[in-house]
Design a protein around this motif. Structure first.
Motif, PDB file in Angstrom:
ATOM      1  N   MET A   9       0.775  -1.303  -0.079  1.00  0.00           N
ATOM      2  CA  MET A   9       0.260   0.062  -0.096  1.00  0.00           C
ATOM      3  C   MET A   9       0.945   1.152   0.060  1.00  0.00           C
ATOM      4  O   MET A   9       0.643   2.277  -0.713  1.00  0.00           O
ATOM      5  CB  MET A   9      -0.909   0.171   1.223  1.00  0.00           C
ATOM      6  CG  MET A   9      -2.081  -0.969   1.065  1.00  0.00           C
ATOM      7  SD  MET A   9      -2.950  -0.405  -0.400  1.00  0.00           S
ATOM      8  CE  MET A   9      -4.093   0.888   0.086  1.00  0.00           C
ATOM      9  N   GLU A  10       1.941   1.307   0.584  1.00  0.00           N
ATOM     10  CA  GLU A  10       2.947   2.647   0.814  1.00  0.00           C
ATOM     11  C   GLU A  10       3.637   2.599  -0.743  1.00  0.00           C
ATOM     12  O   GLU A  10       3.386   3.695  -1.102  1.00  0.00           O
ATOM     13  CB  GLU A  10       3.992   2.160   1.802  1.00  0.00           C
ATOM     14  CG  GLU A  10       3.634   2.192   3.316  1.00  0.00           C
ATOM     15  CD  GLU A  10       3.489   3.500   3.752  1.00  0.00           C
ATOM     16  OE1 GLU A  10       3.381   4.687   3.144  1.00  0.00           O
ATOM     17  OE2 GLU A  10       2.998   3.568   5.005  1.00  0.00           O
ATOM     18  N   VAL A  13       0.581   3.906  -2.981  1.00  0.00           N
ATOM     19  CA  VAL A  13       0.382   5.430  -2.624  1.00  0.00           C
ATOM     20  C   VAL A  13       1.426   6.347  -3.168  1.00  0.00           C
ATOM     21  O   VAL A  13       1.159   7.454  -3.664  1.00  0.00           O
ATOM     22  CB  VAL A  13       0.043   5.674  -1.200  1.00  0.00           C
ATOM     23  CG1 VAL A  13      -0.065   7.193  -0.819  1.00  0.00           C
ATOM     24  CG2 VAL A  13      -1.274   4.912  -0.822  1.00  0.00           C
ATOM     25  N   TRP A  54      -5.713   2.272   6.481  1.00  0.00           N
ATOM     26  CA  TRP A  54      -5.638   2.134   5.023  1.00  0.00           C
ATOM     27  C   TRP A  54      -7.194   2.588   4.479  1.00  0.00           C
ATOM     28  O   TRP A  54      -7.500   2.757   3.259  1.00  0.00           O
ATOM     29  CB  TRP A  54      -5.021   1.021   4.240  1.00  0.00           C
ATOM     30  CG  TRP A  54      -3.660   1.039   4.392  1.00  0.00           C
ATOM     31  CD1 TRP A  54      -2.889   0.078   5.107  1.00  0.00           C
ATOM     32  CD2 TRP A  54      -2.759   2.126   3.818  1.00  0.00           C
ATOM     33  NE1 TRP A  54      -1.679   0.559   5.157  1.00  0.00           N
ATOM     34  CE2 TRP A  54      -1.410   1.478   4.181  1.00  0.00           C
ATOM     35  CE3 TRP A  54      -2.929   3.048   3.116  1.00  0.00           C
ATOM     36  CZ2 TRP A  54      -0.376   2.492   3.867  1.00  0.00           C
ATOM     37  CZ3 TRP A  54      -1.986   3.571   2.472  1.00  0.00           C
ATOM     38  CH2 TRP A  54      -0.493   3.365   2.996  1.00  0.00           C
ATOM     39  N   THR A  57      -7.701   5.558   2.610  1.00  0.00           N
ATOM     40  CA  THR A  57      -7.319   5.354   1.160  1.00  0.00           C
ATOM     41  C   THR A  57      -8.160   4.501   0.267  1.00  0.00           C
ATOM     42  O   THR A  57      -8.527   4.854  -0.926  1.00  0.00           O
ATOM     43  CB  THR A  57      -5.954   4.962   1.195  1.00  0.00           C
ATOM     44  OG1 THR A  57      -4.996   5.548   1.916  1.00  0.00           O
ATOM     45  CG2 THR A  57      -5.142   4.715  -0.305  1.00  0.00           C
ATOM     46  N   TYR A  58      -8.698   3.448   0.817  1.00  0.00           N
ATOM     47  CA  TYR A  58      -9.770   2.690   0.009  1.00  0.00           C
ATOM     48  C   TYR A  58     -10.971   3.308  -0.352  1.00  0.00           C
ATOM     49  O   TYR A  58     -11.345   3.237  -1.561  1.00  0.00           O
ATOM     50  CB  TYR A  58     -10.180   1.363   0.984  1.00  0.00           C
ATOM     51  CG  TYR A  58      -9.061   0.338   1.227  1.00  0.00           C
ATOM     52  CD1 TYR A  58      -7.916   0.193   0.337  1.00  0.00           C
ATOM     53  CD2 TYR A  58      -9.190  -0.359   2.346  1.00  0.00           C
ATOM     54  CE1 TYR A  58      -6.835  -0.862   1.010  1.00  0.00           C
ATOM     55  CE2 TYR A  58      -8.218  -1.279   2.669  1.00  0.00           C
ATOM     56  CZ  TYR A  58      -7.102  -1.383   2.013  1.00  0.00           C
ATOM     57  OH  TYR A  58      -6.249  -2.523   2.174  1.00  0.00           O
ATOM     58  N   GLU A  60     -10.987   6.671  -0.905  1.00  0.00           N
ATOM     59  CA  GLU A  60     -10.679   7.592  -1.791  1.00  0.00           C
ATOM     60  C   GLU A  60     -10.522   6.868  -3.094  1.00  0.00           C
ATOM     61  O   GLU A  60     -10.991   7.335  -4.022  1.00  0.00           O
ATOM     62  CB  GLU A  60      -9.153   7.991  -1.392  1.00  0.00           C
ATOM     63  CG  GLU A  60      -8.673   9.195  -2.412  1.00  0.00           C
ATOM     64  CD  GLU A  60      -7.191   9.466  -2.098  1.00  0.00           C
ATOM     65  OE1 GLU A  60      -6.350   9.651  -3.213  1.00  0.00           O
ATOM     66  OE2 GLU A  60      -7.056   9.840  -1.012  1.00  0.00           O
ATOM     67  N   TRP A  61      -9.954   5.617  -3.309  1.00  0.00           N
ATOM     68  CA  TRP A  61     -10.046   4.774  -4.738  1.00  0.00           C
ATOM     69  C   TRP A  61     -11.171   4.411  -4.862  1.00  0.00           C
ATOM     70  O   TRP A  61     -11.451   4.550  -6.427  1.00  0.00           O
ATOM     71  CB  TRP A  61      -8.916   3.832  -4.427  1.00  0.00           C
ATOM     72  CG  TRP A  61      -7.508   4.310  -4.143  1.00  0.00           C
ATOM     73  CD1 TRP A  61      -7.041   5.264  -4.219  1.00  0.00           C
ATOM     74  CD2 TRP A  61      -6.506   3.246  -3.800  1.00  0.00           C
ATOM     75  NE1 TRP A  61      -5.630   5.382  -4.062  1.00  0.00           N
ATOM     76  CE2 TRP A  61      -5.304   3.710  -3.780  1.00  0.00           C
ATOM     77  CE3 TRP A  61      -6.337   1.849  -3.511  1.00  0.00           C
ATOM     78  CZ2 TRP A  61      -4.028   3.478  -3.557  1.00  0.00           C
ATOM     79  CZ3 TRP A  61      -5.231   1.396  -3.268  1.00  0.00           C
ATOM     80  CH2 TRP A  61      -4.154   2.120  -3.280  1.00  0.00           C
TER      81      TRP A  61
END
Length: 141
Positions: A9-10, A13, A54, A57-58, A60-61
């Motif tokens: 994930m890092e 991103v 996370w 982020t999920y 956002e995606w």
């Protein structure tokens, strides 16, 4: 817990690309030492922490709803594998702890039940059935 996924994930991103490499790049050692993922409660807690980190982020995606569904299903799949390991090792306390955690984490009851059934059944079959039967099952699928 989920350290590998956290690294992926890092990298995602940060915009890194993934490329397939056809040669082994690591050596795996198996030892009798206790593993980080061996304790059921710690593993469940670690996966929850990973998802808390996370989830934004999920979302956002995939959008708010899609991100939550992704997180819920990730949790179910990872903890179902933990449940299956506990089941085949005869750790019924760990098995039921993992199963409870899956159903407590999300309301996707039918998805959770299906994932748990399939993962536990596959793992149990792979441990119990004779090799010719397993090969026949693979070819019939």
């Amino acid at each position: 817990s989920s350290i590998d996924h956290d690294i992926w994930m890092e990298l995602a991103v940060a915009g890194f690309e993934v490329r397939r490499v056809m040669e082994p790049l690591v050596i795996t050692y198996i030892s009798s030492r206790e593993q980080m993922t061996g304790d059921t409660s710690n593993r469940i807690s670690g996966v929850r922490q990973y998802l808390e980190k996370w989830l934004p982020t999920y979302c956002e995606w995939f959008g708010d709803e899609g991100g939550q569904v992704y997180a819920d299903r990730y949790f179910a799949r990872v903890i179902a594998r933990l449940a299956s390991s506990n089941f085949v090792c005869g750790d019924m306390h760990g098995f039921f702890t993992a199963v409870r955690a899956v159903f407590q984490y999300s309301d996707e009851t039918s998805y959770n039940a299906r994932v748990l059934f399939v993962v536990v059944a596959r793992r149990t079959a792979s441990e119990v059935l004779p090799k010719p039967v397993k090969e026949w099952m693979k070819s019939a699928a």
